[in-house]
Design a protein around this motif. Structure first.
Motif, PDB file in Angstrom:
ATOM      1  N   TYR A 169       4.464  -1.882  -2.363  1.00 28.71           N
ATOM      2  CA  TYR A 169       3.137  -2.773  -2.753  1.00 28.71           C
ATOM      3  C   TYR A 169       2.803  -3.554  -1.768  1.00 28.71           C
ATOM      4  O   TYR A 169       1.545  -3.863  -1.770  1.00 28.71           O
ATOM      5  CB  TYR A 169       3.777  -3.382  -4.056  1.00 28.71           C
ATOM      6  CG  TYR A 169       2.521  -4.027  -4.720  1.00 28.71           C
ATOM      7  CD1 TYR A 169       1.388  -3.596  -5.411  1.00 28.71           C
ATOM      8  CD2 TYR A 169       2.568  -5.477  -4.666  1.00 28.71           C
ATOM      9  CE1 TYR A 169       0.697  -4.373  -5.877  1.00 28.71           C
ATOM     10  CE2 TYR A 169       1.626  -6.281  -5.190  1.00 28.71           C
ATOM     11  CZ  TYR A 169       0.570  -5.983  -5.830  1.00 28.71           C
ATOM     12  OH  TYR A 169      -0.425  -6.471  -6.342  1.00 28.71           O
ATOM     13  N   SER A 170       3.514  -4.199  -0.986  1.00 29.86           N
ATOM     14  CA  SER A 170       2.910  -5.214  -0.051  1.00 29.86           C
ATOM     15  C   SER A 170       2.156  -4.623   1.025  1.00 29.86           C
ATOM     16  O   SER A 170       1.107  -5.021   1.478  1.00 29.86           O
ATOM     17  CB  SER A 170       4.314  -6.088   0.495  1.00 29.86           C
ATOM     18  OG  SER A 170       4.873  -6.716  -0.611  1.00 29.86           O
ATOM     19  N   ALA A 171       2.775  -3.253   1.719  1.00 26.29           N
ATOM     20  CA  ALA A 171       2.237  -2.635   2.628  1.00 26.29           C
ATOM     21  C   ALA A 171       0.656  -2.279   2.099  1.00 26.29           C
ATOM     22  O   ALA A 171      -0.155  -2.093   2.858  1.00 26.29           O
ATOM     23  CB  ALA A 171       2.979  -1.329   2.829  1.00 26.29           C
ATOM     24  N   GLN A 172       0.550  -1.581   0.712  1.00 27.79           N
ATOM     25  CA  GLN A 172      -0.640  -1.271   0.513  1.00 27.79           C
ATOM     26  C   GLN A 172      -1.738  -2.416   0.100  1.00 27.79           C
ATOM     27  O   GLN A 172      -2.960  -2.299   0.231  1.00 27.79           O
ATOM     28  CB  GLN A 172      -0.543  -0.256  -0.925  1.00 27.79           C
ATOM     29  CG  GLN A 172      -0.268  -1.026  -2.172  1.00 27.79           C
ATOM     30  CD  GLN A 172      -1.455  -1.817  -2.796  1.00 27.79           C
ATOM     31  OE1 GLN A 172      -2.730  -1.324  -2.658  1.00 27.79           O
ATOM     32  NE2 GLN A 172      -1.456  -2.818  -3.551  1.00 27.79           N
ATOM     33  N   LYS A 173      -1.138  -3.463   0.101  1.00 29.86           N
ATOM     34  CA  LYS A 173      -2.134  -4.767  -0.185  1.00 29.86           C
ATOM     35  C   LYS A 173      -2.612  -5.033   1.289  1.00 29.86           C
ATOM     36  O   LYS A 173      -3.956  -5.259   1.377  1.00 29.86           O
ATOM     37  CB  LYS A 173      -1.405  -6.035  -0.622  1.00 29.86           C
ATOM     38  CG  LYS A 173      -1.131  -5.992  -1.961  1.00 29.86           C
ATOM     39  CD  LYS A 173      -0.310  -7.383  -2.490  1.00 29.86           C
ATOM     40  CE  LYS A 173      -1.075  -8.576  -2.135  1.00 29.86           C
ATOM     41  NZ  LYS A 173      -0.116  -9.431  -2.414  1.00 29.86           N
TER      42      LYS A 173
END
Length: 238
Positions: A169-173
């Motif tokens: 999730y952090s990477a896709q942000k």
């Protein structure tokens, strides 16, 4: 003579395979013990200004990516594991390490709470798993290790998956605000497009059907191993 030579060759191959697997599993157990020590030391005793990522990155990259060999072990019949299940388990973790932690700035994934979760969940799980495999090969498996192998996953598996999803999730942000990051956009000479952002989302969505299956598979294995152990113990008691 021909029969003797063939039999000796087969035996030698078995010994070499055993030695290799013993070495591999022992090194992995030691490696993950070091990861666990590093994380615990970082939060309790260390006064270093280095980040958690800087503290564990090399050991994490080496010992997690070494698990790719397990796909080969299963596919070649060196171990009796299911190659498909092994590939899914290994791919998800390698994707976390290489596809998120190494792919985006550390202030996104490596500083999120999910990173701490995976370090603890993975390291404890892997120490137990590799020690279990190692003791199986040498023919002496303490019952407590069997119990840990088929019980601790009940808590550690969901914790690890939660950490993995938080990293994704952090990477896709990051990817959503940097559309060119690890992407190949059209128009181009190949008439082909690749979106790092959408790949991350697709991998996250795969957890929905795959996680329940993998989790339930472990419960089936638990019943087979601990259930049969309980039966044997009951017969011995009687």
């Amino acid at each position: 003579m021909a029969g003797t030579t063939k039999g000796t060759k087969k035996k030698d191959t078995g010994i070499l395979a055993k030695f290799y697997l013993c070495t591999y599993n022992l090194i992995e157990a030691i490696g993950w013990s070091y990861v666990l020590y590093s994380v615990t030391n970082y939060y309790t005793l260390s006064s270093s200004k280095a980040s958690l990522w800087d503290t564990v990155k090399y050991s994490l990259i080496i010992f997690q990516n070494a698990a790719v060999l397990e796909i080969i072990h299963a596919a070649t019949g060196l171990v009796p594991s299911n190659p498909v299940i092994t590939m899914i388990q290994v791919f998800s973790r390698v994707m976390v390490v290489c596809g998120t932690l190494l792919a985006v700035p550390v202030n996104y994934t490596a500083s999120c709470f999910g990173f701490t979760l995976i370090l603890y969940a993975w390291s404890i799980t892997e120490i137990i798993r590799y020690l279990y495999y190692f003791t199986n090969i040498i023919g002496f498996v303490p019952h407590i290790l069997v119990w840990l192998r088929y019980t601790t996953f009940i808590a550690l598996y969901p914790i690890g998956v939660t950490g993995e999803l938080l990293c994704f999730y952090s990477a896709q942000k990051y990817a959503s605000t940097h559309p060119d990051a690890w992407s190949y956009n059209m128009p181009n000479a190949w008439n082909f497009t690749f979106s790092y952002h959408y790949i991350l989302i697709a991998v996250m969505l795969l957890y929905i059907p795959l996680f329940p299956q993998m989790y339930l598979h472990m419960f089936v294995q638990r019943r087979k191993i601990l259930g049969s152990s309980s039966t044997v113990l009951s017969k011995k008691t009687l």
